[in-house]
Design a protein around this motif. Structure first.
Motif, PDB file in Angstrom:
ATOM      1  N   VAL A  19      47.413  11.328  19.472  1.00 14.08           N
ATOM      2  CA  VAL A  19      46.022  11.550  19.868  1.00 14.08           C
ATOM      3  C   VAL A  19      45.345  10.225  20.207  1.00 14.08           C
ATOM      4  O   VAL A  19      44.652  10.108  21.224  1.00 14.08           O
ATOM      5  CB  VAL A  19      45.249  12.296  18.759  1.00 14.08           C
ATOM      6  CG1 VAL A  19      43.760  12.332  19.056  1.00 14.08           C
ATOM      7  CG2 VAL A  19      45.789  13.709  18.600  1.00 14.08           C
ATOM      8  N   MET A  20      45.559   9.210  19.368  1.00 12.93           N
ATOM      9  CA  MET A  20      44.960   7.894  19.626  1.00 12.93           C
ATOM     10  C   MET A  20      45.473   7.302  20.925  1.00 12.93           C
ATOM     11  O   MET A  20      44.704   6.750  21.714  1.00 12.93           O
ATOM     12  CB  MET A  20      45.250   6.933  18.467  1.00 12.93           C
ATOM     13  CG  MET A  20      44.465   7.239  17.209  1.00 12.93           C
ATOM     14  SD  MET A  20      44.914   6.148  15.842  1.00 12.93           S
ATOM     15  CE  MET A  20      44.180   4.617  16.383  1.00 12.93           C
ATOM     16  N   GLY A  59      46.563   8.880  23.507  1.00 15.27           N
ATOM     17  CA  GLY A  59      45.958   9.619  24.607  1.00 15.27           C
ATOM     18  C   GLY A  59      44.539   9.146  24.888  1.00 15.27           C
ATOM     19  O   GLY A  59      44.150   8.960  26.053  1.00 15.27           O
ATOM     20  N   ALA A  60      43.766   8.939  23.828  1.00 10.98           N
ATOM     21  CA  ALA A  60      42.398   8.449  24.000  1.00 10.98           C
ATOM     22  C   ALA A  60      42.394   7.032  24.579  1.00 10.98           C
ATOM     23  O   ALA A  60      41.584   6.714  25.456  1.00 10.98           O
ATOM     24  CB  ALA A  60      41.661   8.475  22.664  1.00 10.98           C
ATOM     25  N   GLU A  61      43.300   6.192  24.098  1.00 17.08           N
ATOM     26  CA  GLU A  61      43.394   4.824  24.618  1.00 17.08           C
ATOM     27  C   GLU A  61      43.790   4.829  26.096  1.00 17.08           C
ATOM     28  O   GLU A  61      43.253   4.061  26.902  1.00 17.08           O
ATOM     29  CB  GLU A  61      44.395   4.015  23.795  1.00 17.08           C
ATOM     30  CG  GLU A  61      43.920   3.722  22.387  1.00 17.08           C
ATOM     31  CD  GLU A  61      45.006   3.185  21.469  1.00 17.08           C
ATOM     32  OE1 GLU A  61      46.203   3.253  21.829  1.00 17.08           O
ATOM     33  OE2 GLU A  61      44.653   2.702  20.382  1.00 17.08           O
ATOM     34  N   ARG A  62      44.699   5.713  26.453  1.00 16.22           N
ATOM     35  CA  ARG A  62      45.133   5.842  27.849  1.00 16.22           C
ATOM     36  C   ARG A  62      43.964   6.275  28.735  1.00 16.22           C
ATOM     37  O   ARG A  62      43.750   5.732  29.820  1.00 16.22           O
ATOM     38  CB  ARG A  62      46.290   6.844  27.930  1.00 16.22           C
ATOM     39  CG  ARG A  62      47.063   6.848  29.198  1.00 16.22           C
ATOM     40  CD  ARG A  62      48.327   7.717  29.139  1.00 16.22           C
ATOM     41  NE  ARG A  62      48.233   8.921  28.314  1.00 16.22           N
ATOM     42  CZ  ARG A  62      48.798   9.055  27.108  1.00 16.22           C
ATOM     43  NH1 ARG A  62      49.510   8.076  26.579  1.00 16.22           N
ATOM     44  NH2 ARG A  62      48.672  10.178  26.419  1.00 16.22           N
ATOM     45  N   ASP A  63      43.179   7.245  28.246  1.00 13.63           N
ATOM     46  CA  ASP A  63      42.005   7.695  28.994  1.00 13.63           C
ATOM     47  C   ASP A  63      40.993   6.573  29.172  1.00 13.63           C
ATOM     48  O   ASP A  63      40.425   6.402  30.250  1.00 13.63           O
ATOM     49  CB  ASP A  63      41.329   8.871  28.289  1.00 13.63           C
ATOM     50  CG  ASP A  63      42.120  10.164  28.410  1.00 13.63           C
ATOM     51  OD1 ASP A  63      43.059  10.221  29.227  1.00 13.63           O
ATOM     52  OD2 ASP A  63      41.790  11.114  27.675  1.00 13.63           O
ATOM     53  N   ILE A  64      40.773   5.806  28.120  1.00 18.85           N
ATOM     54  CA  ILE A  64      39.823   4.689  28.205  1.00 18.85           C
ATOM     55  C   ILE A  64      40.288   3.686  29.251  1.00 18.85           C
ATOM     56  O   ILE A  64      39.496   3.216  30.071  1.00 18.85           O
ATOM     57  CB  ILE A  64      39.631   4.015  26.831  1.00 18.85           C
ATOM     58  CG1 ILE A  64      38.821   4.932  25.912  1.00 18.85           C
ATOM     59  CG2 ILE A  64      38.943   2.656  26.975  1.00 18.85           C
ATOM     60  CD1 ILE A  64      38.806   4.485  24.464  1.00 18.85           C
ATOM     61  N   GLU A  80      42.672  -1.183  22.391  1.00 22.76           N
ATOM     62  CA  GLU A  80      43.578  -0.258  23.057  1.00 22.76           C
ATOM     63  C   GLU A  80      44.969  -0.192  22.440  1.00 22.76           C
ATOM     64  O   GLU A  80      45.865   0.411  23.024  1.00 22.76           O
ATOM     65  CB  GLU A  80      43.660  -0.610  24.547  1.00 22.76           C
ATOM     66  CG  GLU A  80      42.325  -0.426  25.234  1.00 22.76           C
ATOM     67  CD  GLU A  80      42.343  -0.862  26.684  1.00 22.76           C
ATOM     68  OE1 GLU A  80      43.396  -1.317  27.154  1.00 22.76           O
ATOM     69  OE2 GLU A  80      41.290  -0.741  27.332  1.00 22.76           O
ATOM     70  N   TRP A 111      35.170  -1.130  18.686  1.00 17.00           N
ATOM     71  CA  TRP A 111      34.396  -0.342  19.662  1.00 17.00           C
ATOM     72  C   TRP A 111      32.888  -0.437  19.449  1.00 17.00           C
ATOM     73  O   TRP A 111      32.128   0.257  20.138  1.00 17.00           O
ATOM     74  CB  TRP A 111      34.857   1.114  19.619  1.00 17.00           C
ATOM     75  CG  TRP A 111      36.256   1.218  20.120  1.00 17.00           C
ATOM     76  CD1 TRP A 111      37.377   1.378  19.369  1.00 17.00           C
ATOM     77  CD2 TRP A 111      36.693   1.113  21.463  1.00 17.00           C
ATOM     78  NE1 TRP A 111      38.490   1.392  20.173  1.00 17.00           N
ATOM     79  CE2 TRP A 111      38.086   1.226  21.468  1.00 17.00           C
ATOM     80  CE3 TRP A 111      36.039   0.926  22.678  1.00 17.00           C
ATOM     81  CZ2 TRP A 111      38.842   1.171  22.633  1.00 17.00           C
ATOM     82  CZ3 TRP A 111      36.788   0.868  23.836  1.00 17.00           C
ATOM     83  CH2 TRP A 111      38.171   0.999  23.807  1.00 17.00           C
TER      84      TRP A 111
END
Length: 87
Positions: free
Chosen positions: A31-32, A34-39, A54, A83
């Motif tokens: 999950v992390m 995926g969120a880092e990839r989106d960012i 990241e 963040w």
């Protein structure tokens, strides 16, 4: 001091607990990441990342490899600091 059978039972119980934790870590890491990839995809390329922003999931894995070190910041503390002030 416990006897051999008691120690084996302890090891087996704790091994099962570790199996559960490993599953939780894998799920949280996915999950992390995926969120880092989106960012990374959403962030302007000119905006530099700050420490831990990241790659926090990898920092968490490293922290688990050295659990005896006292005084390290928690993952939640690192994430908050990384963040802070970013929208």
């Amino acid at each position: 001091m416990a006897d051999i059978a008691t120690n084996i039972a302890t090891i087996q119980t704790k091994a099962a607990e570790l199996d559960e934790l490993i599953g939780q870590v894998r799920a949280a890491k996915a999950v992390m990441e995926g969120a880092e990839r989106d960012i990374r995809r959403l962030r302007p390329t000119s905006e530099p990342s700050r420490a831990y922003q990241e790659r926090l999931a990898l920092v968490a894995l490293d922290a688990m490899a050295k659990p005896s070190i006292v005084g390290d910041k928690s993952m939640a503390e690192l994430a908050a600091a990384a963040w802070e002030g970013v929208a």
